[in-house]
Design a protein around this motif. Structure first.
Motif, PDB file in Angstrom:
ATOM      1  N   ILE A  85      48.068  21.308 -18.784  1.00  0.00           N
ATOM      2  CA  ILE A  85      47.108  21.256 -19.897  1.00  0.00           C
ATOM      3  C   ILE A  85      45.776  20.762 -19.370  1.00  0.00           C
ATOM      4  O   ILE A  85      45.695  19.678 -18.789  1.00  0.00           O
ATOM      5  CB  ILE A  85      47.620  20.330 -21.009  1.00  0.00           C
ATOM      6  CG1 ILE A  85      48.964  20.835 -21.534  1.00  0.00           C
ATOM      7  CG2 ILE A  85      46.600  20.222 -22.140  1.00  0.00           C
ATOM      8  CD1 ILE A  85      49.698  19.840 -22.392  1.00  0.00           C
ATOM      9  N   ASN A  86      44.729  21.551 -19.555  1.00  0.00           N
ATOM     10  CA  ASN A  86      43.407  21.206 -19.041  1.00  0.00           C
ATOM     11  C   ASN A  86      42.574  20.560 -20.141  1.00  0.00           C
ATOM     12  O   ASN A  86      42.090  21.247 -21.048  1.00  0.00           O
ATOM     13  CB  ASN A  86      42.704  22.464 -18.510  1.00  0.00           C
ATOM     14  CG  ASN A  86      41.489  22.138 -17.663  1.00  0.00           C
ATOM     15  OD1 ASN A  86      40.940  21.045 -17.765  1.00  0.00           O
ATOM     16  ND2 ASN A  86      41.075  23.067 -16.834  1.00  0.00           N
ATOM     17  N   THR A  87      42.408  19.255 -20.064  1.00  0.00           N
ATOM     18  CA  THR A  87      41.604  18.530 -21.047  1.00  0.00           C
ATOM     19  C   THR A  87      40.127  18.504 -20.679  1.00  0.00           C
ATOM     20  O   THR A  87      39.322  17.916 -21.391  1.00  0.00           O
ATOM     21  CB  THR A  87      42.107  17.079 -21.182  1.00  0.00           C
ATOM     22  OG1 THR A  87      42.036  16.438 -19.899  1.00  0.00           O
ATOM     23  CG2 THR A  87      43.547  17.045 -21.670  1.00  0.00           C
ATOM     24  N   LEU A  88      39.777  19.137 -19.555  1.00  0.00           N
ATOM     25  CA  LEU A  88      38.384  19.133 -19.086  1.00  0.00           C
ATOM     26  C   LEU A  88      37.679  20.456 -19.354  1.00  0.00           C
ATOM     27  O   LEU A  88      36.526  20.633 -18.979  1.00  0.00           O
ATOM     28  CB  LEU A  88      38.347  18.835 -17.582  1.00  0.00           C
ATOM     29  CG  LEU A  88      38.960  17.492 -17.177  1.00  0.00           C
ATOM     30  CD1 LEU A  88      38.965  17.351 -15.664  1.00  0.00           C
ATOM     31  CD2 LEU A  88      38.185  16.344 -17.809  1.00  0.00           C
ATOM     32  N   SER A  89      38.360  21.401 -19.978  1.00  0.00           N
ATOM     33  CA  SER A  89      37.760  22.689 -20.315  1.00  0.00           C
ATOM     34  C   SER A  89      38.312  23.118 -21.661  1.00  0.00           C
ATOM     35  O   SER A  89      39.527  23.235 -21.833  1.00  0.00           O
ATOM     36  CB  SER A  89      38.081  23.737 -19.246  1.00  0.00           C
ATOM     37  OG  SER A  89      37.517  24.978 -19.591  1.00  0.00           O
ATOM     38  N   THR A  97      37.073  22.827 -34.465  1.00  0.00           N
ATOM     39  CA  THR A  97      38.049  22.232 -33.567  1.00  0.00           C
ATOM     40  C   THR A  97      37.990  22.870 -32.198  1.00  0.00           C
ATOM     41  O   THR A  97      37.961  24.097 -32.067  1.00  0.00           O
ATOM     42  CB  THR A  97      39.464  22.385 -34.149  1.00  0.00           C
ATOM     43  OG1 THR A  97      39.494  21.827 -35.465  1.00  0.00           O
ATOM     44  CG2 THR A  97      40.495  21.682 -33.270  1.00  0.00           C
ATOM     45  N   LEU A  98      37.975  22.034 -31.164  1.00  0.00           N
ATOM     46  CA  LEU A  98      38.024  22.517 -29.788  1.00  0.00           C
ATOM     47  C   LEU A  98      39.420  22.254 -29.235  1.00  0.00           C
ATOM     48  O   LEU A  98      39.967  21.165 -29.392  1.00  0.00           O
ATOM     49  CB  LEU A  98      36.975  21.806 -28.931  1.00  0.00           C
ATOM     50  CG  LEU A  98      35.518  22.101 -29.301  1.00  0.00           C
ATOM     51  CD1 LEU A  98      34.577  21.253 -28.449  1.00  0.00           C
ATOM     52  CD2 LEU A  98      35.201  23.578 -29.108  1.00  0.00           C
ATOM     53  N   TYR A  99      39.979  23.278 -28.595  1.00  0.00           N
ATOM     54  CA  TYR A  99      41.344  23.215 -28.094  1.00  0.00           C
ATOM     55  C   TYR A  99      41.359  23.214 -26.564  1.00  0.00           C
ATOM     56  O   TYR A  99      40.486  23.810 -25.916  1.00  0.00           O
ATOM     57  CB  TYR A  99      42.152  24.406 -28.610  1.00  0.00           C
ATOM     58  CG  TYR A  99      42.350  24.395 -30.104  1.00  0.00           C
ATOM     59  CD1 TYR A  99      43.484  23.830 -30.672  1.00  0.00           C
ATOM     60  CD2 TYR A  99      41.394  24.950 -30.949  1.00  0.00           C
ATOM     61  CE1 TYR A  99      43.663  23.819 -32.047  1.00  0.00           C
ATOM     62  CE2 TYR A  99      41.565  24.942 -32.320  1.00  0.00           C
ATOM     63  CZ  TYR A  99      42.702  24.374 -32.870  1.00  0.00           C
ATOM     64  OH  TYR A  99      42.874  24.359 -34.223  1.00  0.00           O
ATOM     65  N   THR A 100      42.372  22.562 -26.027  1.00  0.00           N
ATOM     66  CA  THR A 100      42.534  22.533 -24.574  1.00  0.00           C
ATOM     67  C   THR A 100      42.948  23.912 -24.066  1.00  0.00           C
ATOM     68  O   THR A 100      43.448  24.748 -24.810  1.00  0.00           O
ATOM     69  CB  THR A 100      43.606  21.519 -24.168  1.00  0.00           C
ATOM     70  OG1 THR A 100      44.835  21.849 -24.838  1.00  0.00           O
ATOM     71  CG2 THR A 100      43.199  20.113 -24.548  1.00  0.00           C
ATOM     72  N   ARG A 101      42.728  24.129 -22.786  1.00  0.00           N
ATOM     73  CA  ARG A 101      43.208  25.342 -22.117  1.00  0.00           C
ATOM     74  C   ARG A 101      44.478  24.981 -21.331  1.00  0.00           C
ATOM     75  O   ARG A 101      44.795  23.808 -21.140  1.00  0.00           O
ATOM     76  CB  ARG A 101      42.150  25.901 -21.175  1.00  0.00           C
ATOM     77  CG  ARG A 101      40.837  26.297 -21.850  1.00  0.00           C
ATOM     78  CD  ARG A 101      39.830  26.773 -20.823  1.00  0.00           C
ATOM     79  NE  ARG A 101      38.494  26.925 -21.378  1.00  0.00           N
ATOM     80  CZ  ARG A 101      38.003  28.069 -21.844  1.00  0.00           C
ATOM     81  NH1 ARG A 101      38.754  29.156 -21.812  1.00  0.00           N
ATOM     82  NH2 ARG A 101      36.780  28.131 -22.324  1.00  0.00           N
ATOM     83  N   THR A 102      45.167  26.005 -20.856  1.00  0.00           N
ATOM     84  CA  THR A 102      46.339  25.783 -20.016  1.00  0.00           C
ATOM     85  C   THR A 102      46.064  26.303 -18.614  1.00  0.00           C
ATOM     86  O   THR A 102      45.035  26.915 -18.346  1.00  0.00           O
ATOM     87  CB  THR A 102      47.578  26.475 -20.601  1.00  0.00           C
ATOM     88  OG1 THR A 102      47.295  27.869 -20.791  1.00  0.00           O
ATOM     89  CG2 THR A 102      47.961  25.856 -21.939  1.00  0.00           C
ATOM     90  N   THR A 103      46.994  26.051 -17.710  1.00  0.00           N
ATOM     91  CA  THR A 103      46.813  26.455 -16.321  1.00  0.00           C
ATOM     92  C   THR A 103      46.592  27.960 -16.197  1.00  0.00           C
ATOM     93  O   THR A 103      47.284  28.751 -16.851  1.00  0.00           O
ATOM     94  CB  THR A 103      48.035  26.048 -15.483  1.00  0.00           C
ATOM     95  OG1 THR A 103      47.930  26.611 -14.180  1.00  0.00           O
ATOM     96  CG2 THR A 103      49.334  26.522 -16.109  1.00  0.00           C
ATOM     97  N   PRO A 104      45.652  28.387 -15.358  1.00  0.00           N
ATOM     98  CA  PRO A 104      45.411  29.833 -15.183  1.00  0.00           C
ATOM     99  C   PRO A 104      46.535  30.536 -14.445  1.00  0.00           C
ATOM    100  O   PRO A 104      46.571  31.767 -14.408  1.00  0.00           O
ATOM    101  CB  PRO A 104      44.111  29.874 -14.376  1.00  0.00           C
ATOM    102  CG  PRO A 104      44.099  28.587 -13.614  1.00  0.00           C
ATOM    103  CD  PRO A 104      44.727  27.588 -14.533  1.00  0.00           C
ATOM    104  N   TYR A 105      47.461  29.781 -13.859  1.00  0.00           N
ATOM    105  CA  TYR A 105      48.568  30.422 -13.156  1.00  0.00           C
ATOM    106  C   TYR A 105      49.534  31.098 -14.125  1.00  0.00           C
ATOM    107  O   TYR A 105      50.325  31.948 -13.712  1.00  0.00           O
ATOM    108  CB  TYR A 105      49.301  29.398 -12.287  1.00  0.00           C
ATOM    109  CG  TYR A 105      48.460  29.016 -11.100  1.00  0.00           C
ATOM    110  CD1 TYR A 105      48.398  29.826  -9.979  1.00  0.00           C
ATOM    111  CD2 TYR A 105      47.671  27.866 -11.127  1.00  0.00           C
ATOM    112  CE1 TYR A 105      47.597  29.509  -8.910  1.00  0.00           C
ATOM    113  CE2 TYR A 105      46.864  27.539 -10.057  1.00  0.00           C
ATOM    114  CZ  TYR A 105      46.820  28.370  -8.946  1.00  0.00           C
ATOM    115  OH  TYR A 105      46.010  28.057  -7.890  1.00  0.00           O
ATOM    116  N   PHE A 106      49.461  30.719 -15.379  1.00  0.00           N
ATOM    117  CA  PHE A 106      50.255  31.398 -16.394  1.00  0.00           C
ATOM    118  C   PHE A 106      49.396  32.489 -17.019  1.00  0.00           C
ATOM    119  O   PHE A 106      48.389  32.202 -17.653  1.00  0.00           O
ATOM    120  CB  PHE A 106      50.723  30.411 -17.459  1.00  0.00           C
ATOM    121  CG  PHE A 106      51.376  31.071 -18.637  1.00  0.00           C
ATOM    122  CD1 PHE A 106      52.553  31.791 -18.482  1.00  0.00           C
ATOM    123  CD2 PHE A 106      50.809  30.982 -19.891  1.00  0.00           C
ATOM    124  CE1 PHE A 106      53.153  32.410 -19.566  1.00  0.00           C
ATOM    125  CE2 PHE A 106      51.408  31.586 -20.983  1.00  0.00           C
ATOM    126  CZ  PHE A 106      52.576  32.305 -20.817  1.00  0.00           C
ATOM    127  N   GLY A 107      49.798  33.755 -16.836  1.00  0.00           N
ATOM    128  CA  GLY A 107      49.071  34.877 -17.413  1.00  0.00           C
ATOM    129  C   GLY A 107      49.612  35.183 -18.801  1.00  0.00           C
ATOM    130  O   GLY A 107      50.754  35.595 -18.953  1.00  0.00           O
TER     131      GLY A 107
END
Length: 354
Positions: free
Chosen positions: A135-139, A160-170
C-alpha cells in the motif's frame, strides 16, 4: 553469522522470467520467516535457475512442505498468513471508492500504518513492512466520484484521496490484490503438489488467470491443445511471487508513484541477477542500488556488485486495464569506455582498452 553450506537449485525459477524471479524472492522471504537461520539466494548465472542457500540440507519436497505451512487456513478470510489483517478488509463504503480494499482513504491508511509501526517497535511485528510494500501512502488518487468534476478553486483537489497499491500487481477488470492472493492460495490448498511444481516444473491450470505476472498465463488459442483461448496460470509460482512483492519499497510524491525496480515511464520491471548469495536484508540494498535499476548498465560497476545480468519486462497495456508482464529481455551492457579509441603513443592503455 556463518555462511550457509547447503545449496538447493530451484530448476523452475529462472532469473530471466519475471514470474520466476519474483517467485524466487517470495521463496527467500518465506523461508526467512520460517527457518531459524537466514537463508540466502543466488543464481547459477544468466538465463539459469535460482539457488537457495541454507544452513541445513533441504530437498524440493521438504522445502515445499515448509512453504505449505505458510498457506492460510481460510484464504477467503485471511489470504496473507504471514501478516494477518493486511489483506482481510472490506472495500471502503464511500461512493466512488476504488474496487480494491487496499486503496483506502489516506487518513485511514495512516492510522493503520501508525498502529502497525507501534506493534513493530513493541513486539517486533512484521505487518508494517508488509503494509508499506503493498500500500503506497505516498502517492494518492482521487475517488471515481471526484474524477472529472469541475475545479472551482485553485489548490489541491477536493474529495477523498485514496492510496495506491504496488505497481507489480497488474489490475484488470474486477481483479484486486486480496482476491488474487486468495485464488492462488486456494489452488495450492486444494492441490498440495502446486508448490513442489512451482520449484521444479510448473503446472499450468486452465481458467486460472494468475496475477498478470506471466504472459503465458493469457492462454492464446494457438498455445493450448484444445485450440480455445483460455487462461492458464501457475498457482504455486504465483502465490510465491506475490510474497516477493515485499522486496520492493514503495515511494512517491503525491501523484507520481514509485517503486524499487519499477520504471514508471514505460511501465516496466527491471531486475538484476547476481552471483554472491544474499539474505533478504542485503538483497534490498542490492535492488535499490542505482546501477541495478538502469537501462544503460556499466559492466564494471555491475561486476563489482556481483551482478551477472540485467533484465527488463514491460507490462502489456489492455483496453480494459493492465495486461501481463511481457517476457524478460536481457539488457545489453554498455561498453566501459570508448573501446574504438586507440591509446596515445608512449602511454599505457586503459584497462578497458586492452
Amino acid at each position: 553469522m556463518p555462511m550457509p553450506t547447503h545449496q538447493l537449485e530451484l530448476p523452475a525459477l529462472y532469473g530471466s522470467s519475471p514470474l520466476g524471479f519474483l517467485a524466487a524472492l517470495g521463496t527467500l522471504h518465506l523461508t526467512t520467516h520460517i527457518l531459524d537461520e537466514a537463508p540466502r539466494l543466488s543464481w547459477r548465472g544468466p538465463d539459469a535457475p535460482a539457488v537457495l542457500h541454507t544452513h541445513h540440507p533441504l530437498t524440493h519436497q521438504t522445502l515445499a512442505d515448509l512453504l505449505t505451512t505458510q498457506l492460510p487456513a481460510q484464504p477467503n478470510k485471511g489470504p496473507l498468513a504471514v501478516a494477518p489483517g493486511i489483506l482481510d478488509q472490506s472495500r471502503h463504503p464511500e461512493p466512488g471508492s476504488p474496487n480494491d480494499p487496499l486503496q483506502m482513504p489516506i487518513d485511514e491508511a495512516l492510522t493503520r500504518l501508525r498502529g502497525h509501526a507501534k506493534a513493530e517497535r513493541d513486539h517486533d511485528d512484521n505487518r508494517a513492512h508488509w503494509f508499506t510494500s503493498l500500500i503506497n501512502t505516498l502517492s494518492l488518487t482521487p475517488g471515481k466520484a471526484d474524477k472529472g468534476a469541475p475545479r472551482k478553486t485553485k489548490g489541491p483537489p477536493r474529495g477523498t484521496l485514496y492510496t495506491r497499491t504496488t505497481p507489480y500487481f497488474g489490475r484488470s477488470g474486477q481483479m484486486t490484490l486480496p482476491n488474487n492472493w486468495t485464488k492462488a492460495a486456494q489452488h495450492c490448498l486444494e492441490n498440495p503438489t502446486h508448490l513442489h511444481a512451482a520449484l521444479t516444473r510448473w503446472q499450468r491450470v486452465d481458467d486460472y488467470a494468475g496475477a498478470n505476472l506471466d504472459h503465458l498465463s493469457t492462454g492464446d488459442a494457438h498455445m493450448v491443445s484444445h485450440g480455445k483461448a483460455t487462461q492458464q496460470g501457475v498457482p504455486g509460482a504465483t502465490w510465491l511471487a506475490l510474497h516477493g512483492f515485499t522486496a520492493f519499497r514503495l515511494t512517491g510524491n503525491t501523484n507520481r508513484p514509485q517503486a524499487t525496480s519499477w520504471d514508471t515511464s514505460n511501465h516496466a520491471f527491471t531486475w538484476p541477477i547476481w552471483h554472491p548469495p544474499h539474505t533478504a536484508t542485503t538483497l534490498t540494498t542490492l535492488l535499490e542500488h542505482p546501477d541495478a535499476r538502469t537501462q544503460t548498465p556499466n559492466p564494471t560497476r555491475l561486476h563489482n556488485l556481483g551482478i551477472t545480468a540485467l533484465y527488463t519486462a514491460p507490462r502489456a497495456r489492455l483496453p480494459y486495464g493492465d495486461g501481463p508482464l511481457e517476457p524478460g529481455r536481457r539488457i545489453t551492457l554498455k561498453l566501459d569506455g570508448p573501446r574504438h579509441v586507440k591509446p596515445r603513443r608512449h602511454t599505457r592503455p586503459h584497462r578497458s582498452q586492452k
